[in-house]
Design a protein around this motif. Structure first.
Motif, PDB file in Angstrom:
ATOM      1  N   ALA A  76      11.702 -11.216 -13.997  1.00  0.00           N
ATOM      2  CA  ALA A  76      11.748  -9.891 -14.621  1.00  0.00           C
ATOM      3  C   ALA A  76      10.645  -9.623 -15.631  1.00  0.00           C
ATOM      4  CB  ALA A  76      13.105  -9.704 -15.308  1.00  0.00           C
ATOM      5  N   GLY A  77       9.697 -10.533 -15.765  1.00  0.00           N
ATOM      6  CA  GLY A  77       8.696 -10.364 -16.807  1.00  0.00           C
ATOM      7  C   GLY A  77       7.888  -9.092 -16.695  1.00  0.00           C
ATOM      8  N   ASN A  78       7.666  -8.608 -15.492  1.00  0.00           N
ATOM      9  CA  ASN A  78       6.842  -7.421 -15.305  1.00  0.00           C
ATOM     10  C   ASN A  78       7.637  -6.123 -15.414  1.00  0.00           C
ATOM     11  OD1 ASN A  78       4.123  -6.584 -14.814  1.00  0.00           O
ATOM     12  ND2 ASN A  78       4.774  -5.843 -12.807  1.00  0.00           N
ATOM     13  N   ILE A  79       8.950  -6.252 -15.574  1.00  0.00           N
ATOM     14  CA  ILE A  79       9.808  -5.069 -15.650  1.00  0.00           C
ATOM     15  C   ILE A  79      10.273  -4.830 -17.088  1.00  0.00           C
ATOM     16  CG2 ILE A  79      11.839  -3.913 -14.733  1.00  0.00           C
ATOM     17  CD1 ILE A  79       9.678  -4.609 -12.652  1.00  0.00           C
ATOM     18  N   SER A  80      10.959  -5.808 -17.649  1.00  0.00           N
ATOM     19  CA  SER A  80      11.520  -5.654 -18.993  1.00  0.00           C
ATOM     20  C   SER A  80      10.867  -6.562 -20.016  1.00  0.00           C
ATOM     21  CB  SER A  80      13.024  -5.962 -18.964  1.00  0.00           C
ATOM     22  OG  SER A  80      13.236  -7.332 -18.675  1.00  0.00           O
ATOM     23  N   GLY A  81      10.112  -7.539 -19.566  1.00  0.00           N
ATOM     24  CA  GLY A  81       9.594  -8.561 -20.454  1.00  0.00           C
ATOM     25  C   GLY A  81      10.450  -9.807 -20.439  1.00  0.00           C
ATOM     26  N   ALA A  82      11.585  -9.749 -19.727  1.00  0.00           N
ATOM     27  CA  ALA A  82      12.474 -10.911 -19.582  1.00  0.00           C
ATOM     28  C   ALA A  82      12.790 -11.548 -20.923  1.00  0.00           C
ATOM     29  CB  ALA A  82      11.862 -11.930 -18.614  1.00  0.00           C
ATOM     30  N   HIS A  83      13.368 -10.777 -21.828  1.00  0.00           N
ATOM     31  CA  HIS A  83      13.763 -11.341 -23.118  1.00  0.00           C
ATOM     32  C   HIS A  83      14.818 -12.425 -22.939  1.00  0.00           C
ATOM     33  CE1 HIS A  83      12.481  -7.695 -25.797  1.00  0.00           C
ATOM     34  NE2 HIS A  83      11.552  -8.051 -24.938  1.00  0.00           N
ATOM     35  N   MET A  84      15.886 -12.114 -22.199  1.00  0.00           N
ATOM     36  CA  MET A  84      16.983 -13.049 -21.920  1.00  0.00           C
ATOM     37  C   MET A  84      17.617 -13.565 -23.205  1.00  0.00           C
ATOM     38  SD  MET A  84      15.241 -15.269 -18.820  1.00  0.00           S
ATOM     39  CE  MET A  84      13.655 -15.495 -19.650  1.00  0.00           C
ATOM     40  N   ASN A  85      17.398 -12.913 -24.318  1.00  0.00           N
ATOM     41  CA  ASN A  85      17.811 -13.417 -25.613  1.00  0.00           C
ATOM     42  C   ASN A  85      17.983 -12.239 -26.573  1.00  0.00           C
ATOM     43  OD1 ASN A  85      18.004 -14.604 -28.185  1.00  0.00           O
ATOM     44  ND2 ASN A  85      16.616 -16.265 -27.660  1.00  0.00           N
ATOM     45  N   ALA A  86      19.216 -12.002 -27.008  1.00  0.00           N
ATOM     46  CA  ALA A  86      19.477 -10.875 -27.897  1.00  0.00           C
ATOM     47  C   ALA A  86      18.796 -11.043 -29.248  1.00  0.00           C
ATOM     48  CB  ALA A  86      20.985 -10.708 -28.097  1.00  0.00           C
ATOM     49  N   ALA A  87      18.546 -12.287 -29.672  1.00  0.00           N
ATOM     50  CA  ALA A  87      17.854 -12.518 -30.937  1.00  0.00           C
ATOM     51  C   ALA A  87      16.403 -12.066 -30.845  1.00  0.00           C
ATOM     52  CB  ALA A  87      17.918 -13.997 -31.316  1.00  0.00           C
ATOM     53  N   VAL A  88      15.757 -12.366 -29.730  1.00  0.00           N
ATOM     54  CA  VAL A  88      14.378 -11.933 -29.514  1.00  0.00           C
ATOM     55  C   VAL A  88      14.309 -10.418 -29.415  1.00  0.00           C
ATOM     56  CG1 VAL A  88      12.482 -11.964 -27.842  1.00  0.00           C
ATOM     57  CG2 VAL A  88      13.623 -14.091 -28.471  1.00  0.00           C
ATOM     58  N   THR A  89      15.262  -9.813 -28.732  1.00  0.00           N
ATOM     59  CA  THR A  89      15.295  -8.356 -28.630  1.00  0.00           C
ATOM     60  C   THR A  89      15.502  -7.729 -30.006  1.00  0.00           C
ATOM     61  OG1 THR A  89      16.251  -8.541 -26.405  1.00  0.00           O
ATOM     62  CG2 THR A  89      16.405  -6.411 -27.480  1.00  0.00           C
ATOM     63  N   PHE A  90      16.380  -8.310 -30.801  1.00  0.00           N
ATOM     64  CA  PHE A  90      16.605  -7.815 -32.165  1.00  0.00           C
ATOM     65  C   PHE A  90      15.321  -7.894 -32.989  1.00  0.00           C
ATOM     66  CE2 PHE A  90      17.453  -8.737 -36.631  1.00  0.00           C
ATOM     67  CZ  PHE A  90      18.233  -7.651 -36.994  1.00  0.00           C
ATOM     68  N   ALA A  91      14.646  -9.034 -32.930  1.00  0.00           N
ATOM     69  CA  ALA A  91      13.403  -9.195 -33.691  1.00  0.00           C
ATOM     70  C   ALA A  91      12.346  -8.203 -33.227  1.00  0.00           C
ATOM     71  CB  ALA A  91      12.888 -10.625 -33.566  1.00  0.00           C
ATOM     72  N   SER A  92      12.297  -7.968 -31.919  1.00  0.00           N
ATOM     73  CA  SER A  92      11.334  -7.009 -31.381  1.00  0.00           C
ATOM     74  C   SER A  92      11.547  -5.624 -31.986  1.00  0.00           C
ATOM     75  CB  SER A  92      11.465  -6.928 -29.856  1.00  0.00           C
ATOM     76  OG  SER A  92      11.323  -8.188 -29.257  1.00  0.00           O
ATOM     77  N   CYS A  93      12.807  -5.222 -32.080  1.00  0.00           N
ATOM     78  CA  CYS A  93      13.115  -3.907 -32.648  1.00  0.00           C
ATOM     79  C   CYS A  93      12.931  -3.901 -34.163  1.00  0.00           C
ATOM     80  CB  CYS A  93      14.546  -3.513 -32.285  1.00  0.00           C
ATOM     81  SG  CYS A  93      14.858  -3.313 -30.518  1.00  0.00           S
ATOM     82  N   ALA A  94      13.380  -4.948 -34.832  1.00  0.00           N
ATOM     83  CA  ALA A  94      13.298  -4.997 -36.289  1.00  0.00           C
ATOM     84  C   ALA A  94      11.854  -5.049 -36.779  1.00  0.00           C
ATOM     85  CB  ALA A  94      14.066  -6.209 -36.812  1.00  0.00           C
ATOM     86  N   LEU A  95      10.971  -5.650 -35.990  1.00  0.00           N
ATOM     87  CA  LEU A  95       9.558  -5.722 -36.353  1.00  0.00           C
ATOM     88  C   LEU A  95       8.782  -4.488 -35.901  1.00  0.00           C
ATOM     89  CD1 LEU A  95       8.852  -9.475 -35.514  1.00  0.00           C
ATOM     90  CD2 LEU A  95       9.159  -8.454 -37.779  1.00  0.00           C
TER      91      LEU A  95
END
Length: 324
Positions: A76-95
């Motif tokens: 899924a890397g070319n579609i969503s970025g393949a976070h697979m991790n809510a912590a990484v998604t949170f950091a992405s938004c918080a930053l």
């Protein structure tokens, strides 16, 4: 009857196709499938270690989760970025690297993918679980099997030491991911990011995972724990280890945010922040974190002829590859 049924079915298929091509739907499905792949390999390796020492080991768990991350990133890397991790998604938004409106879409996909993976592993290893446990689904003790699906504190750890462990480990994960994908520093070679991040997860587990089982990911721990609750392990999955269940949900997002801040402050470029108009703001927040460079025509923000990664200048600039 056939002409009328054909008239009904013909408009339905294009409508379904149009829905599946919507960006948010594609991102949801990408996070669902990539997390499912990662968790099937990861939980399967834990099942081998718990149920049969001849076929499993702690090193096998590290490899299973590490290369599960690699496979998920390729899915899924070319579609969503393949976070697979809510912590990484949170950091992405918080930053400021991804819009908060994407957060529930990503996390819902991750949680459902993880829950489905737990159900899959339960089905595949059902007979082995019953044979090992003597038919009793235990959370603690020598015949405990709940640890196949979620993390639990060992006897030598306390709740708050475990919390600190999860913060530090997830911070290390986020910091190293930013380094791996920073084109202004020393990034992984193009096309190898997924493999290198899989190796990173393996290293974290092999060197630092003993104390808490290195959940470092709410999407890895909470959905399978909830599955065990409804599958017969009962409420003890939430009470065990001084009510440990909430730590892998709260500590990893905090750690990922701190790790991102540390990298951007100490290593990131100190170039002055440029003014950003509304149209540029929309571009920078969409897909600011991707696991693999996006070249699909469904994502006009990224192009096959222009770099998808921008230099690290501020907390709102683009950054690629943010997975487990």
């Amino acid at each position: 009857m056939q002409p009328s049924s054909r008239m009904v079915s013909e408009p339905v298929l294009p409508r379904i196709h149009a829905i599946l091509q919507k960006e948010s739907v594609r991102e949801f499905l990408a996070e669902f499938l990539s997390t499912y792949v990662m968790m099937v390999f990861g939980l399967g390796s834990v099942a081998h270690m718990v149920l049969d020492e001849k076929h499993g080991s702690y090193l096998g768990v590290n490899i299973g989760f590490g290369f599960g991350v690699t496979m998920g990133a390729h899915v899924a890397g070319n579609i969503s970025g393949a976070h697979m991790n809510a912590a990484v998604t949170f950091a992405s938004c918080a930053l400021g690297r991804m819009s908060w409106r994407k957060y529930p879409v990503y996390v819902l996909g991750q949680f459902l993918g993880s829950f489905t993976a737990a159900a899959t592993i339960y089905g595949l290893f059902y007979r082995a679980i019953l044979h090992f446990s003597g038919g009793e689904l235990a959370v603690t003790g020598p015949q405990a099997t709940a640890g196949i699906f979620a993390t639990y504190l060992p006897e030598h750890m306390t709740l708050w030491w475990g919390f600190l462990n999860e913060v530090v480990l997830t911070g290390m994960l986020q910091l190293c991911i930013l380094a791996i994908t920073d084109k202004e520093n020393n990034p992984a070679l193009p096309g190898t990011q997924a493999l290198v991040i899989g190796i990173l997860v393996t290293i974290i587990g092999a060197s630092l995972g003993m104390n808490t089982g290195y959940a470092i990911n709410p999407s890895r721990d909470l959905p399978p724990r909830f599955f065990t609750f409804i599958a017969g392990w009962g409420t003890e999955v939430f009470r065990a280890g001084e009510n440990w269940w909430w730590v892998p949900v709260v500590a990893p997002p905090l750690g990922a945010y701190i790790g991102g801040i540390v990298y951007l402050v100490f290593i990131g470029s100190r170039a002055p922040r440029e003014s950003q108009g509304p149209e540029n703001s929309a571009v920078s927040e969409d897909h600011g974190l991707t696991a693999l460079p996006k070249t699909s025509s469904h994502f006009p923000v990224m192009s096959t002829n222009t770099p998808s990664v921008q230099p690290i200048a501020t907390l709102s600039d683009s950054m690629p590859l943010e997975s487990f």
